[in-house]
Design a protein around this motif. Structure first.
Motif, PDB file in Angstrom:
ATOM      1  N   ALA A  65       0.881  -1.248   0.136  1.00 54.70           N
ATOM      2  CA  ALA A  65       0.036  -0.216   0.018  1.00 54.70           C
ATOM      3  C   ALA A  65       0.798   1.114  -0.036  1.00 54.70           C
ATOM      4  O   ALA A  65       0.437   2.065  -0.870  1.00 54.70           O
ATOM      5  CB  ALA A  65      -0.855   0.045   1.112  1.00 54.70           C
ATOM      6  N   ALA A  66       2.079   1.183   0.748  1.00 57.79           N
ATOM      7  CA  ALA A  66       2.909   2.387   0.941  1.00 57.79           C
ATOM      8  C   ALA A  66       3.452   2.600  -0.629  1.00 57.79           C
ATOM      9  O   ALA A  66       3.612   3.785  -0.860  1.00 57.79           O
ATOM     10  CB  ALA A  66       3.910   2.304   2.052  1.00 57.79           C
ATOM     11  N   ALA A  67       3.796   1.498  -1.127  1.00 59.23           N
ATOM     12  CA  ALA A  67       4.507   1.725  -2.339  1.00 59.23           C
ATOM     13  C   ALA A  67       3.368   2.303  -3.758  1.00 59.23           C
ATOM     14  O   ALA A  67       3.892   3.196  -4.207  1.00 59.23           O
ATOM     15  CB  ALA A  67       4.960   0.471  -3.017  1.00 59.23           C
ATOM     16  N   ARG A  68       2.283   1.783  -3.507  1.00 59.19           N
ATOM     17  CA  ARG A  68       1.173   2.316  -4.464  1.00 59.19           C
ATOM     18  C   ARG A  68       0.948   3.736  -4.164  1.00 59.19           C
ATOM     19  O   ARG A  68       0.568   4.491  -4.973  1.00 59.19           O
ATOM     20  CB  ARG A  68       0.286   1.368  -4.450  1.00 59.19           C
ATOM     21  CG  ARG A  68       0.243   0.180  -5.084  1.00 59.19           C
ATOM     22  CD  ARG A  68      -0.963  -0.779  -4.793  1.00 59.19           C
ATOM     23  NE  ARG A  68      -0.690  -2.048  -5.516  1.00 59.19           N
ATOM     24  CZ  ARG A  68      -1.411  -3.106  -5.518  1.00 59.19           C
ATOM     25  NH1 ARG A  68      -2.231  -3.207  -4.665  1.00 59.19           N
ATOM     26  NH2 ARG A  68      -0.915  -4.314  -6.450  1.00 59.19           N
ATOM     27  N   ALA A  69       0.959   4.162  -2.738  1.00 60.62           N
ATOM     28  CA  ALA A  69       0.947   5.651  -2.440  1.00 60.62           C
ATOM     29  C   ALA A  69       2.010   6.678  -3.270  1.00 60.62           C
ATOM     30  O   ALA A  69       1.683   7.696  -3.278  1.00 60.62           O
ATOM     31  CB  ALA A  69       0.471   5.630  -0.919  1.00 60.62           C
ATOM     32  N   GLY A  70       3.145   5.974  -3.198  1.00 56.16           N
ATOM     33  CA  GLY A  70       4.233   6.426  -3.980  1.00 56.16           C
ATOM     34  C   GLY A  70       4.608   6.460  -5.404  1.00 56.16           C
ATOM     35  O   GLY A  70       5.504   6.712  -5.904  1.00 56.16           O
ATOM     36  N   ARG A  71       3.298   5.822  -6.112  1.00 51.59           N
ATOM     37  CA  ARG A  71       3.438   5.365  -7.354  1.00 51.59           C
ATOM     38  C   ARG A  71       3.776   6.916  -8.163  1.00 51.59           C
ATOM     39  O   ARG A  71       4.622   6.467  -9.443  1.00 51.59           O
ATOM     40  CB  ARG A  71       2.200   4.937  -7.911  1.00 51.59           C
ATOM     41  CG  ARG A  71       2.277   4.321  -9.326  1.00 51.59           C
ATOM     42  CD  ARG A  71       0.950   3.691  -9.643  1.00 51.59           C
ATOM     43  NE  ARG A  71       0.796   2.438  -9.031  1.00 51.59           N
ATOM     44  CZ  ARG A  71      -0.334   2.140  -8.487  1.00 51.59           C
ATOM     45  NH1 ARG A  71      -1.612   2.608  -8.588  1.00 51.59           N
ATOM     46  NH2 ARG A  71      -0.614   0.763  -8.040  1.00 51.59           N
ATOM     47  N   LYS A  72       3.437   7.837  -8.061  1.00 50.33           N
ATOM     48  CA  LYS A  72       3.792   9.106  -8.841  1.00 50.33           C
ATOM     49  C   LYS A  72       5.005   9.365  -8.885  1.00 50.33           C
ATOM     50  O   LYS A  72       5.585  10.183  -9.866  1.00 50.33           O
ATOM     51  CB  LYS A  72       2.838  10.289  -8.236  1.00 50.33           C
ATOM     52  CG  LYS A  72       1.270  10.179  -8.594  1.00 50.33           C
ATOM     53  CD  LYS A  72       0.602  11.291  -8.311  1.00 50.33           C
ATOM     54  CE  LYS A  72      -1.037  11.285  -8.313  1.00 50.33           C
ATOM     55  NZ  LYS A  72      -1.577  12.346  -7.820  1.00 50.33           N
ATOM     56  N   THR A  73       5.894   9.046  -7.972  1.00 49.38           N
ATOM     57  CA  THR A  73       7.298   9.226  -7.898  1.00 49.38           C
ATOM     58  C   THR A  73       8.298   8.271  -8.750  1.00 49.38           C
ATOM     59  O   THR A  73       9.353   8.501  -9.095  1.00 49.38           O
ATOM     60  CB  THR A  73       7.919   9.038  -6.782  1.00 49.38           C
ATOM     61  OG1 THR A  73       7.794   7.755  -5.906  1.00 49.38           O
ATOM     62  CG2 THR A  73       7.320   9.935  -5.414  1.00 49.38           C
ATOM     63  N   THR A  95      -0.183  -2.799 -18.639  1.00 54.55           N
ATOM     64  CA  THR A  95      -0.621  -1.468 -18.244  1.00 54.55           C
ATOM     65  C   THR A  95       0.591  -0.411 -17.465  1.00 54.55           C
ATOM     66  O   THR A  95       0.455   0.565 -17.176  1.00 54.55           O
ATOM     67  CB  THR A  95      -1.731  -1.816 -17.198  1.00 54.55           C
ATOM     68  OG1 THR A  95      -1.275  -2.482 -15.977  1.00 54.55           O
ATOM     69  CG2 THR A  95      -2.860  -2.466 -17.669  1.00 54.55           C
ATOM     70  N   GLY A  96       1.431  -1.372 -17.013  1.00 55.04           N
ATOM     71  CA  GLY A  96       2.548  -0.876 -16.229  1.00 55.04           C
ATOM     72  C   GLY A  96       2.150  -0.491 -14.802  1.00 55.04           C
ATOM     73  O   GLY A  96       3.015   0.185 -14.079  1.00 55.04           O
ATOM     74  N   ARG A  97       0.867  -0.772 -14.382  1.00 55.39           N
ATOM     75  CA  ARG A  97       0.451  -0.461 -12.954  1.00 55.39           C
ATOM     76  C   ARG A  97       0.650  -1.734 -12.066  1.00 55.39           C
ATOM     77  O   ARG A  97       0.927  -2.977 -12.686  1.00 55.39           O
ATOM     78  CB  ARG A  97      -1.134  -0.421 -12.983  1.00 55.39           C
ATOM     79  CG  ARG A  97      -1.629   0.645 -13.870  1.00 55.39           C
ATOM     80  CD  ARG A  97      -2.889   1.152 -13.730  1.00 55.39           C
ATOM     81  NE  ARG A  97      -3.491   1.267 -12.238  1.00 55.39           N
ATOM     82  CZ  ARG A  97      -3.390   2.416 -11.639  1.00 55.39           C
ATOM     83  NH1 ARG A  97      -2.842   3.575 -12.247  1.00 55.39           N
ATOM     84  NH2 ARG A  97      -3.748   2.617 -10.367  1.00 55.39           N
ATOM     85  N   TRP A  98       1.215  -1.434 -11.087  1.00 58.12           N
ATOM     86  CA  TRP A  98       1.735  -2.339  -9.788  1.00 58.12           C
ATOM     87  C   TRP A  98       0.948  -2.114  -8.802  1.00 58.12           C
ATOM     88  O   TRP A  98       1.142  -2.729  -7.615  1.00 58.12           O
ATOM     89  CB  TRP A  98       2.886  -2.539  -9.692  1.00 58.12           C
ATOM     90  CG  TRP A  98       3.729  -1.008  -9.940  1.00 58.12           C
ATOM     91  CD1 TRP A  98       4.113  -0.534 -11.190  1.00 58.12           C
ATOM     92  CD2 TRP A  98       4.213  -0.113  -8.883  1.00 58.12           C
ATOM     93  NE1 TRP A  98       4.547   0.753 -10.932  1.00 58.12           N
ATOM     94  CE2 TRP A  98       4.690   0.876  -9.410  1.00 58.12           C
ATOM     95  CE3 TRP A  98       3.762  -0.178  -7.487  1.00 58.12           C
ATOM     96  CZ2 TRP A  98       5.086   2.235  -8.689  1.00 58.12           C
ATOM     97  CZ3 TRP A  98       4.497   0.836  -6.764  1.00 58.12           C
ATOM     98  CH2 TRP A  98       5.002   2.110  -7.476  1.00 58.12           C
TER      99      TRP A  98
END
Length: 250
Positions: free
Chosen positions: A193-201, A247-250
Motif C-alpha cells: 500500500a505504501a508503494a502504491r501511495a508513492g507511485r507518482k514518484t 498497463t505498467g500498473r503495480w
C-alpha cells in the motif's frame, strides 16, 4: 560472459523472474538478466555445500567481485563480467550490492532470524535492495527509491512466505518467535500500500524493474487468509503478469 548466458542461468534457476524479464521490453532485458543472475548466484551459494566455510568463501568471492567493479577488471565468470559492465555503465550503488550479499550469510546458519526487525532487515537488504538495483539499472531517479523499495519488500515477503515450508524442512528457523506467516503477510500488504501511495514518484520507464513482483499481492492475501501453501494458479500467474506488463500498473 554474455547476457544470453545470464538469461540461461535465470531461466533454469529462477523461472518466475525469467518470465518477468521476458514480459519486459527487449531493451530492458540486457540490464535485468545480469542482475538477476547475480542474485541467483548469491542466493544459492549457501545451499550448494554442507560446509559453512565454503559457503562463506563463495559469498566473500562475490563481495570482492562487487568491490573490484570500479576498477573495470572484469572477472572471467559468466555473470561477473556482465555485472561489472552494469555497475560501471549505470552507476549501480556498490553498497546496496554488498548488503545484498552480506544478508545471505543468514542462509548459511541455522540461527533464527534476529527478531521481527532482523527479518525486516533481511527482506530490505535482499528483495527491496534488488528491486532498487533493477530500477536504477533502468534509470530510476533517487526520488523513486522509497516507493520502489517498499514494493520490493512486499515482493520479498511474498516469496519468503512461499519458501517457509522448505526452509523449515531444511532445518532453518525462518520466522522469529512471536511472528506468524499472517503477521508477515500483513506487513507485506502494508508495504504494498505504501508503494502504491508513492507511485507518482516512479517513472513509467522503470516499470519493467517492478514486474518481478507481479505475484506479490495474491500470495500475501492468500497467506493472510491462512492458506498454508500460498501459490497462484498458472492461469492467474499468466493473467497477472500480462496485465502488469501491459498497463505498467503495480
Amino acid at each position: 560472459m554474455t547476457v544470453s548466458a545470464c538469461a540461461e542461468l535465470v531461466q533454469r534457476g529462477d523461472p518466475d523472474r525469467f518470465r518477468a524479464v521476458m514480459a519486459a521490453p527487449v531493451e530492458a532485458r540486457a540490464q535485468l538478466f545480469p542482475l538477476y543472475a547475480f542474485n541467483l548466484e548469491i542466493a544459492r551459494a549457501p545451499w550448494v555445500t554442507q560446509e559453512p566455510l565454503i559457503a562463506e568463501m563463495r559469498l566473500q568471492w562475490w563481495r570482492e567481485v562487487v568491490e573490484n567493479a570500479g576498477s573495470g577488471a572484469a572477472r572471467a565468470h559468466e555473470v561477473a563480467g556482465p555485472l561489472h559492465e552494469l555497475i560501471r555503465d549505470f552507476g549501480l550503488p556498490v553498497e546496496v550490492l554488498d548488503r545484498l550479499i552480506a544478508a545471505r550469510r543468514w542462509d548459511i546458519t541455522r540461527d533464527p532470524q534476529g527478531g521481527p526487525e532482523g527479518l525486516a532487515d533481511y527482506l530490505e537488504d535482499t528483495g527491496a535492495g534488488l528491486m532498487w538495483l533493477a530500477a536504477r539499472a533502468l534509470g530510476a531517479p533517487d526520488t523513486a527509491e522509497e516507493a520502489v523499495r517498499a514494493y520490493g519488500w512486499a515482493a520479498a515477503a511474498a516469496m519468503y512466505i512461499r519458501a517457509v515450508p522448505e526452509l523449515t524442512a531444511r532445518g532453518r528457523q525462518p520466522l522469529p518467535d512471536g511472528v506468524s506467516v499472517q503477521d508477515l503477510a500483513q506487513r507485506g500488504l502494508a508495504k504494498l500500500a505504501a508503494a502504491r501511495a508513492g507511485r507518482k514518484t516512479v517513472p513509467k520507464e522503470i516499470a519493467p524493474a517492478l514486474l518481478a513482483g507481479w505475484q506479490s499481492e495474491g500470495i500475501l492475501r492468500q497467506a493472510l487468509a491462512g492458506r498454508s501453501s500460498p501459490e497462484l494458479s498458472e492461469a492467474r500467474k499468466r493473467w497477472s503478469l500480462m496485465w502488469q506488463a501491459f498497463t505498467g500498473r503495480w
